[in-house]
Write a protein that holds these residues in place. Structure first.
Motif, PDB file in Angstrom:
ATOM      1  N   ARG A 225      -4.713   2.234  11.025  1.00  0.00           N
ATOM      2  CA  ARG A 225      -4.294   2.208   9.776  1.00  0.00           C
ATOM      3  C   ARG A 225      -3.333   3.259   9.382  1.00  0.00           C
ATOM      4  O   ARG A 225      -2.235   3.095   8.909  1.00  0.00           O
ATOM      5  N   GLU A 226      -3.748   4.548   9.664  1.00  0.00           N
ATOM      6  CA  GLU A 226      -3.149   5.744   9.263  1.00  0.00           C
ATOM      7  C   GLU A 226      -1.791   5.821   9.926  1.00  0.00           C
ATOM      8  O   GLU A 226      -0.976   6.304   9.485  1.00  0.00           O
TER       9      GLU A 226
ATOM     10  N   LEU B 155      -2.239  -2.131   4.101  1.00  0.00           N
ATOM     11  CA  LEU B 155      -2.450  -1.100   4.965  1.00  0.00           C
ATOM     12  C   LEU B 155      -3.426   0.058   4.594  1.00  0.00           C
ATOM     13  O   LEU B 155      -4.295   0.530   5.091  1.00  0.00           O
ATOM     14  N   HIS B 156      -3.476   0.272   3.306  1.00  0.00           N
ATOM     15  CA  HIS B 156      -4.159   1.196   2.503  1.00  0.00           C
ATOM     16  C   HIS B 156      -5.499   0.568   2.260  1.00  0.00           C
ATOM     17  O   HIS B 156      -5.617  -0.530   2.019  1.00  0.00           O
ATOM     18  N   LEU B 157      -6.820   1.219   2.703  1.00  0.00           N
ATOM     19  CA  LEU B 157      -8.011   0.842   2.647  1.00  0.00           C
ATOM     20  C   LEU B 157      -8.978   2.154   2.167  1.00  0.00           C
ATOM     21  O   LEU B 157      -8.948   3.022   3.106  1.00  0.00           O
ATOM     22  N   ALA B 158      -9.715   1.959   1.100  1.00  0.00           N
ATOM     23  CA  ALA B 158     -10.523   2.954   0.609  1.00  0.00           C
ATOM     24  C   ALA B 158     -11.747   3.335   1.555  1.00  0.00           C
ATOM     25  O   ALA B 158     -12.273   2.418   2.170  1.00  0.00           O
ATOM     26  N   PRO B 159     -12.411   4.318   1.703  1.00  0.00           N
ATOM     27  CA  PRO B 159     -13.283   4.633   2.510  1.00  0.00           C
ATOM     28  C   PRO B 159     -14.585   3.745   2.347  1.00  0.00           C
ATOM     29  O   PRO B 159     -15.160   2.950   3.473  1.00  0.00           O
ATOM     30  N   ASN B 160     -15.006   3.125   1.209  1.00  0.00           N
ATOM     31  CA  ASN B 160     -16.161   2.289   1.088  1.00  0.00           C
ATOM     32  C   ASN B 160     -15.703   1.049   0.669  1.00  0.00           C
ATOM     33  O   ASN B 160     -16.245   0.097   0.099  1.00  0.00           O
ATOM     34  N   GLU B 161     -14.190   0.663   0.637  1.00  0.00           N
ATOM     35  CA  GLU B 161     -13.702  -0.628   0.390  1.00  0.00           C
ATOM     36  C   GLU B 161     -13.875  -1.692   1.349  1.00  0.00           C
ATOM     37  O   GLU B 161     -13.676  -1.482   2.548  1.00  0.00           O
TER      38      GLU B 161
ATOM     39  N   ALA C 212     -12.638  -4.882   3.442  1.00  0.00           N
ATOM     40  CA  ALA C 212     -11.479  -5.358   3.767  1.00  0.00           C
ATOM     41  C   ALA C 212     -11.221  -6.958   3.301  1.00  0.00           C
ATOM     42  O   ALA C 212     -11.800  -7.781   4.110  1.00  0.00           O
ATOM     43  N   THR C 213     -10.793  -7.273   2.337  1.00  0.00           N
ATOM     44  CA  THR C 213     -10.355  -8.792   1.839  1.00  0.00           C
ATOM     45  C   THR C 213      -9.353  -9.134   2.618  1.00  0.00           C
ATOM     46  O   THR C 213      -8.598  -8.376   3.554  1.00  0.00           O
ATOM     47  N   GLU C 214      -8.832 -10.347   2.381  1.00  0.00           N
ATOM     48  CA  GLU C 214      -7.735 -11.035   3.192  1.00  0.00           C
ATOM     49  C   GLU C 214      -6.533 -10.408   3.045  1.00  0.00           C
ATOM     50  O   GLU C 214      -5.694 -10.380   3.658  1.00  0.00           O
ATOM     51  N   GLU C 215      -6.189  -9.753   1.681  1.00  0.00           N
ATOM     52  CA  GLU C 215      -5.217  -9.204   1.640  1.00  0.00           C
ATOM     53  C   GLU C 215      -4.749  -7.987   2.362  1.00  0.00           C
ATOM     54  O   GLU C 215      -3.759  -7.157   2.750  1.00  0.00           O
ATOM     55  N   LYS C 216      -6.130  -7.359   2.821  1.00  0.00           N
ATOM     56  CA  LYS C 216      -6.097  -6.275   3.632  1.00  0.00           C
ATOM     57  C   LYS C 216      -6.019  -6.235   5.155  1.00  0.00           C
ATOM     58  O   LYS C 216      -6.050  -5.413   5.914  1.00  0.00           O
ATOM     59  N   TRP C 217      -5.979  -7.641   5.577  1.00  0.00           N
ATOM     60  CA  TRP C 217      -5.940  -7.875   7.002  1.00  0.00           C
ATOM     61  C   TRP C 217      -4.824  -7.516   7.543  1.00  0.00           C
ATOM     62  O   TRP C 217      -3.691  -7.289   7.046  1.00  0.00           O
ATOM     63  N   LEU C 218      -4.805  -7.588   9.080  1.00  0.00           N
ATOM     64  CA  LEU C 218      -3.420  -7.288   9.829  1.00  0.00           C
ATOM     65  C   LEU C 218      -2.616  -8.590   9.858  1.00  0.00           C
ATOM     66  O   LEU C 218      -3.258  -9.494  10.566  1.00  0.00           O
ATOM     67  N   CYS C 219      -1.665  -8.746   9.380  1.00  0.00           N
ATOM     68  CA  CYS C 219      -1.014  -9.994   9.140  1.00  0.00           C
ATOM     69  C   CYS C 219       0.357  -9.793  10.056  1.00  0.00           C
ATOM     70  O   CYS C 219       1.106  -8.690  10.024  1.00  0.00           O
TER      71      CYS C 219
END
Length: 296
Positions: free
Chosen positions: A210-211, A241-247, A249-256
């Motif tokens: 991600r980074e 692409l941004h995801l917090a350490p304890n967040e 991963a919902t569908e909006e955060k998937w690799l699309c």
């Protein structure tokens, strides 16, 4: 008896109606002109190419000469009456495949029902019936071979051992190119886990992927702005692409894909291929050459 209807009882729509004299049709006809339309058509004709000019001319001829037509008679007169002559010869039709099979089966049953004569010898007629025709024998053999091949399990490439046995999910024409198969964990980051595993980083380093992709998007901001078309689309991909350490991963955060396909290919200088039941896609790096798999 006469009843007077008050004006307030009449709907407002009918109160607005007025009566005017009908216009003189002879004067209206005199004012009609096609000069403006002819000027536009003439200008269009001058600016058009050869094929367009030909089409405009055909349309104008249809208006100017309605009693004429652009249709041409056929070069050869076609017969319109009578039955076509059939070639002389046999009128016996060719038997169907199932008729050939029934004939073979019937001949075998007839030969088996005949009693043997002498010392177990068959008659000449029984021998003739038991011999299958040359036309039907290959068909029966091909059906038997096809039924055997249909029961065989899917063949795997020889000499290859995979980390996960899912080679039967890959299309058969691509199996010889598969080097290894990894079955990663789910949880919303499976796409990034796949990339980390196939790049040799280990699927537990999915956050590094991600980074890396965030750095790629920011480094070539102008290139991806032009590819996505709008700043809103660009910011949507960057936020995914941004995801917090304890967040989680919902569908909006998937690799699309296809939004992130070129990011992966350009970041790692590889040819990125995706396959699914809906179809597949191939992504090439936007800049630089493709590295050899041994370098990864």
């Amino acid at each position: 008896m006469m009843t007077i209807i008050p004006l307030t009882a009449v709907d407002q729509h009918w109160r607005r109606l007025t009566s005017t004299s009908a216009p003189d049709e002879s004067q209206h006809v005199l004012r009609l002109s096609i000069a403006t339309e002819l000027e536009v058509i003439a200008k269009m004709f001058e600016e058009a190419n050869v094929s367009r000019r030909q089409a405009i001319k055909v349309r104008l001829r249809e208006i100017a000469y309605p009693d004429q037509t652009s249709m041409c008679p056929p070069p050869n007169k076609l017969p319109t009456r009578g039955r076509p002559n059939e070639p002389k010869g046999s009128t016996r039709r060719i038997p169907c495949s199932w008729e050939n099979v029934d004939a073979i089966v019937g001949s075998k049953q007839a030969s088996n029902s005949l009693a043997p004569q002498g010392k177990g010898r068959k008659t000449r007629s029984a021998k003739r019936k038991s011999i299958p025709s040359k036309q039907s024998a290959p068909k029966k053999r091909s059906k038997r071979i096809a039924s055997k091949s249909a029961q065989l399990p899917p063949q795997h490439p020889k000499g290859k051992v995979y980390s996960a046995n899912y080679i039967h999910e890959v299309p058969e024409f691509l199996r010889e190119y598969v080097i290894d198969i990894h079955n990663v964990e789910d949880g919303g980051n499976c796409g990034y886990r796949c990339i980390a595993s196939l790049m040799g980083k280990g699927e537990q380093n999915w956050r590094q992927v991600r980074e890396d992709m965030i750095k790629e998007v920011r480094l070539r901001q102008g290139v991806y702005h032009g590819m996505y078309g709008t700043d809103t689309h660009y910011q949507k991909v960057l936020q995914a692409l941004h995801l917090a350490p304890n967040e989680f991963a919902t569908e909006e955060k998937w690799l699309c894909v296809p939004d992130m396909g070129h990011i992966v290919a350009t970041m790692y200088q590889v040819v990125f291929v995706t396959l699914s039941n809906r179809g597949g896609a191939t992504y090439f790096p936007l800049t630089g050459p493709v590295l050899h798999p041994s370098v990864h």
